[in-house]
Write a protein that holds these residues in place. Structure first.
Motif, PDB file in Angstrom:
ATOM      1  N   TYR A  13       0.847  -1.194   0.000  1.00  0.00           N
ATOM      2  CA  TYR A  13       0.000   0.000   0.000  1.00  0.00           C
ATOM      3  C   TYR A  13       0.884   1.245   0.000  1.00  0.00           C
ATOM      4  O   TYR A  13       1.841   1.347   0.758  1.00  0.00           O
ATOM      5  N   MET A  14       0.513   2.211  -0.840  1.00  0.00           N
ATOM      6  CA  MET A  14       1.189   3.509  -0.864  1.00  0.00           C
ATOM      7  C   MET A  14       0.144   4.613  -0.766  1.00  0.00           C
ATOM      8  O   MET A  14      -0.853   4.595  -1.504  1.00  0.00           O
ATOM      9  N   PRO A  15       0.319   5.575   0.134  1.00  0.00           N
ATOM     10  CA  PRO A  15      -0.694   6.623   0.332  1.00  0.00           C
ATOM     11  C   PRO A  15      -0.814   7.537  -0.882  1.00  0.00           C
ATOM     12  O   PRO A  15       0.171   8.130  -1.335  1.00  0.00           O
ATOM     13  N   GLY A  16      -2.034   7.642  -1.395  1.00  0.00           N
ATOM     14  CA  GLY A  16      -2.248   8.411  -2.613  1.00  0.00           C
ATOM     15  C   GLY A  16      -2.057   9.898  -2.457  1.00  0.00           C
ATOM     16  O   GLY A  16      -1.848  10.611  -3.444  1.00  0.00           O
ATOM     17  N   ALA A  17      -2.113  10.395  -1.236  1.00  0.00           N
ATOM     18  CA  ALA A  17      -1.941  11.831  -1.016  1.00  0.00           C
ATOM     19  C   ALA A  17      -0.481  12.242  -0.931  1.00  0.00           C
ATOM     20  O   ALA A  17      -0.179  13.435  -0.871  1.00  0.00           O
ATOM     21  N   ASN A  18       0.423  11.273  -0.946  1.00  0.00           N
ATOM     22  CA  ASN A  18       1.840  11.547  -0.735  1.00  0.00           C
ATOM     23  C   ASN A  18       2.600  11.399  -2.060  1.00  0.00           C
ATOM     24  O   ASN A  18       2.914  10.289  -2.483  1.00  0.00           O
ATOM     25  N   ALA A  19       2.883  12.516  -2.692  1.00  0.00           N
ATOM     26  CA  ALA A  19       3.558  12.481  -3.987  1.00  0.00           C
ATOM     27  C   ALA A  19       4.933  11.834  -3.890  1.00  0.00           C
ATOM     28  O   ALA A  19       5.363  11.108  -4.795  1.00  0.00           O
ATOM     29  N   ARG A  20       5.619  12.073  -2.795  1.00  0.00           N
ATOM     30  CA  ARG A  20       6.952  11.493  -2.609  1.00  0.00           C
ATOM     31  C   ARG A  20       6.879   9.968  -2.529  1.00  0.00           C
ATOM     32  O   ARG A  20       7.716   9.260  -3.091  1.00  0.00           O
ATOM     33  N   ALA A  21       5.860   9.459  -1.836  1.00  0.00           N
ATOM     34  CA  ALA A  21       5.696   8.014  -1.726  1.00  0.00           C
ATOM     35  C   ALA A  21       5.385   7.393  -3.081  1.00  0.00           C
ATOM     36  O   ALA A  21       5.891   6.307  -3.409  1.00  0.00           O
ATOM     37  N   LEU A  22       4.562   8.040  -3.879  1.00  0.00           N
ATOM     38  CA  LEU A  22       4.226   7.512  -5.203  1.00  0.00           C
ATOM     39  C   LEU A  22       5.468   7.447  -6.094  1.00  0.00           C
ATOM     40  O   LEU A  22       5.611   6.535  -6.913  1.00  0.00           O
ATOM     41  N   GLU A  23       6.338   8.401  -5.932  1.00  0.00           N
ATOM     42  CA  GLU A  23       7.577   8.390  -6.714  1.00  0.00           C
ATOM     43  C   GLU A  23       8.527   7.312  -6.201  1.00  0.00           C
ATOM     44  O   GLU A  23       9.134   6.572  -6.996  1.00  0.00           O
ATOM     45  N   LYS A  24       8.643   7.180  -4.902  1.00  0.00           N
ATOM     46  CA  LYS A  24       9.525   6.164  -4.316  1.00  0.00           C
ATOM     47  C   LYS A  24       9.094   4.762  -4.708  1.00  0.00           C
ATOM     48  O   LYS A  24       9.931   3.854  -4.863  1.00  0.00           O
ATOM     49  N   ALA A  25       7.801   4.566  -4.890  1.00  0.00           N
ATOM     50  CA  ALA A  25       7.273   3.246  -5.224  1.00  0.00           C
ATOM     51  C   ALA A  25       7.855   2.697  -6.524  1.00  0.00           C
ATOM     52  O   ALA A  25       7.884   1.484  -6.736  1.00  0.00           O
ATOM     53  N   ARG A  26       8.350   3.568  -7.382  1.00  0.00           N
ATOM     54  CA  ARG A  26       8.918   3.128  -8.662  1.00  0.00           C
ATOM     55  C   ARG A  26      10.210   2.332  -8.484  1.00  0.00           C
ATOM     56  O   ARG A  26      10.640   1.644  -9.411  1.00  0.00           O
ATOM     57  N   THR A  27      10.822   2.413  -7.307  1.00  0.00           N
ATOM     58  CA  THR A  27      12.117   1.766  -7.096  1.00  0.00           C
ATOM     59  C   THR A  27      12.067   0.616  -6.087  1.00  0.00           C
ATOM     60  O   THR A  27      13.083  -0.035  -5.869  1.00  0.00           O
ATOM     61  N   LEU A  28      10.948   0.378  -5.481  1.00  0.00           N
ATOM     62  CA  LEU A  28      10.867  -0.612  -4.405  1.00  0.00           C
ATOM     63  C   LEU A  28      10.717  -2.033  -4.958  1.00  0.00           C
ATOM     64  O   LEU A  28      10.024  -2.244  -5.962  1.00  0.00           O
ATOM     65  N   PRO A  29      11.315  -3.026  -4.299  1.00  0.00           N
ATOM     66  CA  PRO A  29      11.278  -4.405  -4.791  1.00  0.00           C
ATOM     67  C   PRO A  29       9.983  -5.129  -4.409  1.00  0.00           C
ATOM     68  O   PRO A  29       9.974  -6.172  -3.763  1.00  0.00           O
ATOM     69  N   THR A  30       8.863  -4.572  -4.817  1.00  0.00           N
ATOM     70  CA  THR A  30       7.560  -5.165  -4.554  1.00  0.00           C
ATOM     71  C   THR A  30       6.980  -5.721  -5.849  1.00  0.00           C
ATOM     72  O   THR A  30       7.246  -5.192  -6.936  1.00  0.00           O
ATOM     73  N   ASP A  31       6.184  -6.780  -5.737  1.00  0.00           N
ATOM     74  CA  ASP A  31       5.560  -7.347  -6.928  1.00  0.00           C
ATOM     75  C   ASP A  31       4.409  -6.485  -7.421  1.00  0.00           C
ATOM     76  O   ASP A  31       4.141  -6.427  -8.622  1.00  0.00           O
ATOM     77  N   ALA A  32       3.708  -5.846  -6.507  1.00  0.00           N
ATOM     78  CA  ALA A  32       2.552  -5.033  -6.888  1.00  0.00           C
ATOM     79  C   ALA A  32       2.387  -3.880  -5.917  1.00  0.00           C
ATOM     80  O   ALA A  32       2.851  -3.923  -4.768  1.00  0.00           O
ATOM     81  N   LEU A  33       1.695  -2.851  -6.382  1.00  0.00           N
ATOM     82  CA  LEU A  33       1.442  -1.648  -5.594  1.00  0.00           C
ATOM     83  C   LEU A  33      -0.051  -1.386  -5.523  1.00  0.00           C
ATOM     84  O   LEU A  33      -0.780  -1.593  -6.501  1.00  0.00           O
ATOM     85  N   ILE A  34      -0.497  -0.920  -4.366  1.00  0.00           N
ATOM     86  CA  ILE A  34      -1.859  -0.425  -4.226  1.00  0.00           C
ATOM     87  C   ILE A  34      -1.754   1.061  -3.908  1.00  0.00           C
ATOM     88  O   ILE A  34      -1.359   1.446  -2.798  1.00  0.00           O
ATOM     89  N   LEU A  35      -2.064   1.901  -4.891  1.00  0.00           N
ATOM     90  CA  LEU A  35      -2.059   3.343  -4.684  1.00  0.00           C
ATOM     91  C   LEU A  35      -3.391   3.690  -4.031  1.00  0.00           C
ATOM     92  O   LEU A  35      -4.451   3.558  -4.631  1.00  0.00           O
ATOM     93  N   ASP A  36      -3.329   4.137  -2.795  1.00  0.00           N
ATOM     94  CA  ASP A  36      -4.506   4.152  -1.935  1.00  0.00           C
ATOM     95  C   ASP A  36      -5.216   5.498  -1.909  1.00  0.00           C
ATOM     96  O   ASP A  36      -4.604   6.531  -1.653  1.00  0.00           O
ATOM     97  N   LEU A  37      -6.524   5.439  -2.135  1.00  0.00           N
ATOM     98  CA  LEU A  37      -7.374   6.614  -1.992  1.00  0.00           C
ATOM     99  C   LEU A  37      -8.291   6.509  -0.775  1.00  0.00           C
ATOM    100  O   LEU A  37      -9.045   7.441  -0.494  1.00  0.00           O
ATOM    101  N   GLU A  38      -8.205   5.401  -0.048  1.00  0.00           N
ATOM    102  CA  GLU A  38      -9.152   5.167   1.039  1.00  0.00           C
ATOM    103  C   GLU A  38      -8.574   5.544   2.396  1.00  0.00           C
ATOM    104  O   GLU A  38      -8.506   6.718   2.762  1.00  0.00           O
ATOM    105  N   ASP A  39      -8.135   4.558   3.176  1.00  0.00           N
ATOM    106  CA  ASP A  39      -7.806   4.793   4.585  1.00  0.00           C
ATOM    107  C   ASP A  39      -6.684   5.802   4.802  1.00  0.00           C
ATOM    108  O   ASP A  39      -6.667   6.502   5.816  1.00  0.00           O
ATOM    109  N   SER A  40      -5.727   5.870   3.892  1.00  0.00           N
ATOM    110  CA  SER A  40      -4.559   6.727   4.113  1.00  0.00           C
ATOM    111  C   SER A  40      -4.789   8.182   3.709  1.00  0.00           C
ATOM    112  O   SER A  40      -3.886   9.009   3.854  1.00  0.00           O
ATOM    113  N   VAL A  41      -5.982   8.493   3.212  1.00  0.00           N
ATOM    114  CA  VAL A  41      -6.246   9.838   2.693  1.00  0.00           C
ATOM    115  C   VAL A  41      -7.373  10.493   3.486  1.00  0.00           C
ATOM    116  O   VAL A  41      -8.480   9.945   3.594  1.00  0.00           O
TER     117      VAL A  41
END
Length: 289
Positions: A13-41
């Motif tokens: 899960y990556m918080p959708g309100a955090n632009a820095r987190a969305l950018e960092k997600a491009r480099t993380l060794p995860t199989d999949a990402l959930i860009l979140d608009l629910e609980d984290s926002v």
């Protein structure tokens, strides 16, 4: 059972309100990402986060990682707008929380199609309530577009008035119902999150439990959980080696007309060969990352 086309060992899960987190997600060794608009926002940040997440998903740049968008739940003021924005962005999947029935799946599917979502955009349904778990098979079979079930264990514990305890005894019935539904419908299923990001020992124990129960992977809330999750949900060298020996022994016996095959003193049947092939296919997919 046919393994998924791509491994989903770790789904972060990556918080959708955090632009820095969305950018960092491009480099993380995860199989999949959930860009979140629910609980984290927060409510007053929903619209801005929706625009940011849709732009990120549409823009690509996430490499091999599956990119999904978690919309707000059906019945909330943001749900319809989230679905329209996600459909236009065309992510790999839309993650829908609080799915309690097959009807909800069909309504989400209709909304996505009406908004022009590409065929490749799947639905991932979150099971988070007792109602959902009693109807899990119907949910799983509601649509070919639905490909993944996701356990919402925090909300499930809340609904059950259960405590978060090592071993998850209060949740095991629900987890098992969801697993049965996923396997009956031929869907992928992901375990829920582990809340204490500093307790890697507890995290590894729960992740191993999830794998042993039969989950395909686990949802995560922090990058430090990625390494143990990827390791635990990938076949070990010993598992790969034994799978290779099982297949070789079975094929040799078949070519010689022998009906009985043993490996390490244990009788081998077709079901063991099928599982060995699944392990090797998963190992190959993981190696491709």
């Amino acid at each position: 059972m046919t393994p998924p086309a791509a491994p989903r060992r770790s789904v972060l899960y990556m918080p959708g309100a955090n632009a820095r987190a969305l950018e960092k997600a491009r480099t993380l060794p995860t199989d999949a990402l959930i860009l979140d608009l629910e609980d984290s926002v927060a409510p007053d940040a929903k619209a801005e986060a929706r625009e940011r997440v849709a732009e990120a998903a549409a823009g690509g740049g996430y490499g091999h990682r599956e990119v999904t968008i978690r919309v707000n739940a059906p019945g909330t003021p943001w749900h319809a707008d989230d679905l329209r924005a996600a459909a236009a962005a065309g992510p790999d999947a839309v993650v829908v929380p609080k799915v309690d029935s097959a009807r909800t799946v069909r309504e989400v599917e209709a909304a996505l199609e009406a908004a022009g979502a590409p065929d490749r955009t799947a639905i991932w349904a979150m099971l988070e309530t007792p109602v959902a778990l009693f109807d899990a098979r119907a949910v799983a079979e509601a649509s070919a577009r639905l490909t993944v079930l996701v356990m919402g264990t925090n909300d499930l514990a809340k609904e059950l008035h259960a405590e978060h305890v090592p071993g998850r005894a209060p949740l095991l019935t629900g987890l098992s119902l969801a697993l049965l539904a996923a396997r009956a419908a031929g869907k992928v299923i992901l375990d829920g999150v582990y809340n204490d990001v500093h307790d890697l020992t507890g995290f590894e124990a729960e992740t191993l439990q999830g794998r042993r129960l039969g989950f395909d992977g686990k949802t995560l809330i922090h990058p430090r959980q990625l390494e143990p999750c990827n390791r635990i949900f990938a076949p070990s060298e010993a598992e790969v080696e034994r799978s290779e020996r099982i297949i070789a022994a079975f094929e040799e016996a078949t070519s010689q007309g022998r009906g009985v095959v043993t490996v390490d003193g244990r009788m081998i049947e077709n079901l063991h060969v099928d599982e060995a092939r699944r392990v090797l296919a998963l190992a190959e997919a993981v190696a491709g990352r």
